[in-house]
Design an enzyme around this catalytic site. Structure first.
Site, PDB file in Angstrom:
ATOM      1  N   CYS A   1       8.484   8.033   3.338  1.00  0.00           N
ATOM      2  CA  CYS A   1       9.472   8.908   3.999  1.00  0.00           C
ATOM      3  C   CYS A   1       9.839   8.333   5.364  1.00  0.00           C
ATOM      4  CB  CYS A   1       8.926  10.320   4.162  1.00  0.00           C
ATOM      5  SG  CYS A   1       8.909  11.295   2.640  1.00  0.00           S
TER       6      CYS A   1
ATOM      7  N   ASP B   1       8.111  -5.393  -0.862  1.00  0.00           N
ATOM      8  CA  ASP B   1       6.713  -4.971  -0.756  1.00  0.00           C
ATOM      9  C   ASP B   1       6.028  -5.792   0.342  1.00  0.00           C
ATOM     10  OD1 ASP B   1       4.612  -3.419  -2.936  1.00  0.00           O
ATOM     11  OD2 ASP B   1       3.735  -4.785  -1.442  1.00  0.00           O
TER      12      ASP B   1
ATOM     13  N   CYS C   1       4.240  10.908   5.374  1.00  0.00           N
ATOM     14  CA  CYS C   1       4.334   9.926   4.273  1.00  0.00           C
ATOM     15  C   CYS C   1       4.972   8.632   4.763  1.00  0.00           C
ATOM     16  CB  CYS C   1       5.165  10.535   3.136  1.00  0.00           C
ATOM     17  SG  CYS C   1       5.668   9.334   1.896  1.00  0.00           S
TER      18      CYS C   1
ATOM     19  N   HIS D   1       7.685   5.522  -6.495  1.00  0.00           N
ATOM     20  CA  HIS D   1       8.353   4.239  -6.273  1.00  0.00           C
ATOM     21  C   HIS D   1       8.246   3.396  -7.530  1.00  0.00           C
ATOM     22  CE1 HIS D   1       4.148   3.902  -4.946  1.00  0.00           C
ATOM     23  NE2 HIS D   1       4.189   2.666  -5.421  1.00  0.00           N
TER      24      HIS D   1
ATOM     25  N   HIS E   1       8.075  -0.526  -8.696  1.00  0.00           N
ATOM     26  CA  HIS E   1       7.948  -1.936  -8.323  1.00  0.00           C
ATOM     27  C   HIS E   1       8.909  -2.750  -9.181  1.00  0.00           C
ATOM     28  CE1 HIS E   1       3.849  -1.673  -6.327  1.00  0.00           C
ATOM     29  NE2 HIS E   1       3.847  -0.538  -7.015  1.00  0.00           N
TER      30      HIS E   1
ATOM     31  N   GLY F   1      -3.441   4.055 -10.810  1.00  0.00           N
ATOM     32  CA  GLY F   1      -3.576   3.055  -9.743  1.00  0.00           C
ATOM     33  C   GLY F   1      -2.582   3.231  -8.613  1.00  0.00           C
TER      34      GLY F   1
ATOM     35  N   HIS G   1      11.083  13.273  -0.983  1.00  0.00           N
ATOM     36  CA  HIS G   1       9.641  13.099  -1.189  1.00  0.00           C
ATOM     37  C   HIS G   1       9.205  13.715  -2.505  1.00  0.00           C
ATOM     38  CE1 HIS G   1       5.501  12.222  -0.267  1.00  0.00           C
ATOM     39  NE2 HIS G   1       5.210  13.433  -0.742  1.00  0.00           N
TER      40      HIS G   1
ATOM     41  N   ASN H   1       3.359   3.093 -11.012  1.00  0.00           N
ATOM     42  CA  ASN H   1       1.986   3.591 -11.052  1.00  0.00           C
ATOM     43  C   ASN H   1       2.003   5.086 -10.751  1.00  0.00           C
ATOM     44  OD1 ASN H   1       0.915   0.986 -11.479  1.00  0.00           O
ATOM     45  ND2 ASN H   1       1.015   0.538  -9.301  1.00  0.00           N
TER      46      ASN H   1
END
Ligand code: AMP
Length: 116
Positions: free
Chosen positions: A10, A33, A7, A103, A105, A96, A49, A90
């Protein structure tokens, strides 16, 4: 704390892939980002995770999820969001979600933005 060696988030949390870090503690990391939509765009990511919000369990992850949300205004202010910001989580294909590691945003700064 479970991790997935394949990942990308991770790997960022483990310091194996570089990121522009905004914040870090034992449970969370926040970094800019790589493809920002707006002048301010960073992600708040649990080090554990968890593939998505679907994979959280109320009794187990309530405090972690609360901490992610509570951190958003503090870090947004530090990054210069003085006129509000947007938080987005998301979840899954229809939501999406592109990176299968939970996570949030945090997006802000003067408009116009590229998206959102
Ligand atoms: P989502 O669609 O919610 O899964 O969004 C994943 C986000 O992760 C996108 O906005 C990507 O630009 C961002 N992203 C992917 N790889 C990286 C990376 N290595 N460092 C920082 N952000 C990334």
């Amino acid at each position: 704390m479970s991790q997935d060696p394949s990942c990308i988030f991770c790997k960022i949390a483990a310091g194996q892939i570089p990121s522009r870090k905004v914040y870090e503690d034992d449970e969370l990391i926040a970094f800019h980002d790589i493809a920002p939509w707006a002048p301010i765009h960073f992600l708040i990511v649990p080090k554990e995770h968890l593939a998505s919000l679907y994979d959280t369990v109320p009794e187990k992850h309530q405090a972690l999820l609360g901490k992610m949300l509570a951190l958003a205004p503090e870090l947004a202010r530090e990054q210069g969001a003085s006129n509000g910001f947007r938080t987005v989580v998301n979840t899954g294909a229809d939501g999406g979600q592109e990176v299968p590691h939970l996570h949030m945003h945090v997006i802000g700064g003067p408009r116009p933005w590229a998206k959102g």
